[in-house]
Design a protein around this motif. Structure first.
Motif, short mmCIF file in Angstrom:
data_model
loop_
_atom_site.label_atom_id
_atom_site.label_comp_id
_atom_site.label_asym_id
_atom_site.label_seq_id
_atom_site.Cartn_x
_atom_site.Cartn_y
_atom_site.Cartn_z
N SER A 195 0.83 -1.20 0.00
CA SER A 195 0.00 0.00 0.00
C SER A 195 0.87 1.25 0.00
O SER A 195 0.56 2.23 -0.70
CB SER A 195 -0.93 0.00 1.21
OG SER A 195 -1.82 -1.09 1.16
N LEU A 196 1.94 1.25 0.77
CA LEU A 196 2.85 2.39 0.79
C LEU A 196 3.53 2.57 -0.57
O LEU A 196 3.74 3.71 -1.03
CB LEU A 196 3.90 2.20 1.89
CG LEU A 196 3.37 2.24 3.33
CD1 LEU A 196 4.51 1.92 4.32
CD2 LEU A 196 2.76 3.60 3.65
N ALA A 197 3.87 1.44 -1.21
CA ALA A 197 4.47 1.53 -2.54
C ALA A 197 3.51 2.14 -3.54
O ALA A 197 3.90 2.94 -4.41
CB ALA A 197 4.91 0.14 -3.01
N LEU A 198 2.22 1.83 -3.41
CA LEU A 198 1.22 2.39 -4.32
C LEU A 198 1.05 3.89 -4.10
O LEU A 198 0.69 4.62 -5.03
CB LEU A 198 -0.11 1.68 -4.15
CG LEU A 198 -0.21 0.28 -4.77
CD1 LEU A 198 -1.50 -0.40 -4.37
CD2 LEU A 198 -0.10 0.35 -6.29
N LEU A 199 1.28 4.36 -2.88
CA LEU A 199 1.23 5.80 -2.63
C LEU A 199 2.37 6.51 -3.36
O LEU A 199 2.23 7.65 -3.81
CB LEU A 199 1.30 6.08 -1.13
CG LEU A 199 0.09 5.67 -0.30
CD1 LEU A 199 0.35 5.94 1.18
CD2 LEU A 199 -1.16 6.42 -0.76
#
Length: 419
Positions: A370-374
């Motif tokens: 999820s952090l990578a998608l941000l």
């Protein structure tokens, strides 16, 4: 009475008993969670991410408890450890249906995490290490074939219970299954004792006395190979965990509808079982480390294929085949590697120590993705990043097992005699 007990504790009866309890434990503790997230959020007055956080706490607790529970099984056997774990799981699932505050939700899930560490694959593998000798790996494969049907059985069962009786009554039934089926099977059929314990001496699968020169956990923890394997297993688990949560959105990013994406996801479970069947039939005579190299590389190949293929059914089916088979076989490899490299005397502790970072990675994987998608909103960037991590883990695993095989026997990195 003693003769009857010895008869029912034949090794494959133990595998069947553990197989039944694995279906129930995985189905009730792990898979049923996704079906009660909304109800739990309403019960405690929180949003769904907060409820999902409680499940992450359970995985963290399972990771922290894995090595101590493995050591307990080494010393005292799996009978009382897994029985207590099933009793705890049953009572806590019933308690989960009565939570009204966030702190209660997190406390119950922390306890369920410890129950996971005492009832799921790792303690069951430790029991099989005490019972079996040459055929331990086949026993592990057979056990994972049972476990592969947990979601197939319990997703529809749990949903039917929720629709018919409500989510609280559904959790009550799931808790009672652990109390009335799993706990008695563990108490009745698992052998007592630790290192000195053995099941009935007939059938060649039963382990003889374990050689005294097997390394203890503190010795294993000084072996660089151990950390190479842990790193490879952890990165591999992180990618699989992230994919479990984000696969549908990744497939939608390739132009699939939700229904089409769900169809691709539904193929993965049967492909995991297929991979385990293929391992059982064709690969069981190879060393687990060699099978592990193959299984490890299936993941980055599958992810690279998914990144490059369009919304074409044949390409997506091939992705599901490679991805599912790799994941299914990795469960067997991770259970068999500790015995292959370090023997069976301290299998529970070594396997539990390896499981700790793997379980932590399973908790962290979805959050990291999820952090990578941000940072990179394009889902394909996430897919390529995970493929790179998976390739790195496969390379580390291959290098580690090759280095250990090349080292002189008896050195820190040398191969132990076959157990």
């Amino acid at each position: 009475m003693a003769d009857r007990l010895a008869d029912v504790r034949k090794p494959w009866a133990i595998v069947v008993a553990l197989g039944i309890t694995q279906i129930i434990a995985w189905g009730s503790i792990y898979y049923a969670f996704s079906l009660v997230i909304g109800a739990l959020a309403g019960a405690v007055g929180a949003d769904q991410p907060t409820v999902v956080g409680a499940f992450s706490v359970a995985l963290l607790a399972a990771g922290a408890a894995s090595a101590p529970i493995g050591s307990l099984i080494d010393r005292h056997g799996g009978r009382w450890v897994m029985t207590v774990g099933s009793v705890g799981a049953g009572l806590l699932l019933i308690a989960l249906g009565q939570v009204h505050e966030i702190w209660q939700l997190y406390l119950v899930w922390a306890g369920l995490g410890v129950a996971m560490a005492a009832t799921l694959y790792d303690p069951a593998f430790a029991v099989l290490a005490q019972v079996f000798r040459e055929r331990q790996r086949k026993a592990i494969t057979a056990l994972t074939l049972f476990g592969g049907f947990a979601s197939t059985v319990f997703w529809p069962l749990t949903q039917a219970l929720i629709e018919g009786y409500g989510w609280q009554q559904a959790l009550l039934v799931l808790g009672l299954l652990n109390l009335m089926v799993c706990a008695p099977l563990h108490a009745w059929l698992l052998p007592p004792g630790g290192h000195a314990s053995r099941a009935a001496p007939d059938e060649g699968a039963i382990s003889a006395a374990v050689p005294a020169n097997r390394p203890a956990l503190h010795t294993v923890l000084r072996d660089p190979t151990f950390y190479g394997l842990c790193g490879a297993f952890t990165a591999n688990a992180l990618v699989f965990s992230a994919m479990t949560v984000h696969l549908i959105s990744l497939l939608q990013g390739k132009g699939l509808t939700v229904a089409q994406a769900a169809w691709v996801g539904a193929l993965i479970g049967p492909m995991q079982v297929l991979g385990r069947v293929l391992e059982f039939v064709f690969l069981s005579k190879l060393h687990p480390s060699r099978v592990g190299v193959l299984a490890m590389w299936l993941l980055p190949v599958a992810l690279a294929l998914l990144a490059g293929v369009g919304p074409h059914p044949a390409g997506l089916a091939l992705f599901a085949l490679l991805y599912g088979c790799g994941n299914g076989v990795m469960t067997i490899v991770r259970g068999a590697i500790p015995a292959e490299l370090y023997g069976r005397q301290h299998y529970g502790a070594v396997n539990g120590a390896m499981a700790t970072p793997v379980l932590l990675a399973k908790a962290a994987g979805p959050i990291a993705a999820s952090l990578a998608l941000l940072t990179w909103p394009d889902p394909m960037h996430l897919l390529l990043l995970m493929a790179a991590v998976a390739a790195a883990s496969a390379a580390v695993f291959a290098w580690t097992v090759r280095r250990r095989a090349a080292a002189p026997p008896g050195t820190a990195g040398g191969t132990q005699a076959p157990a």
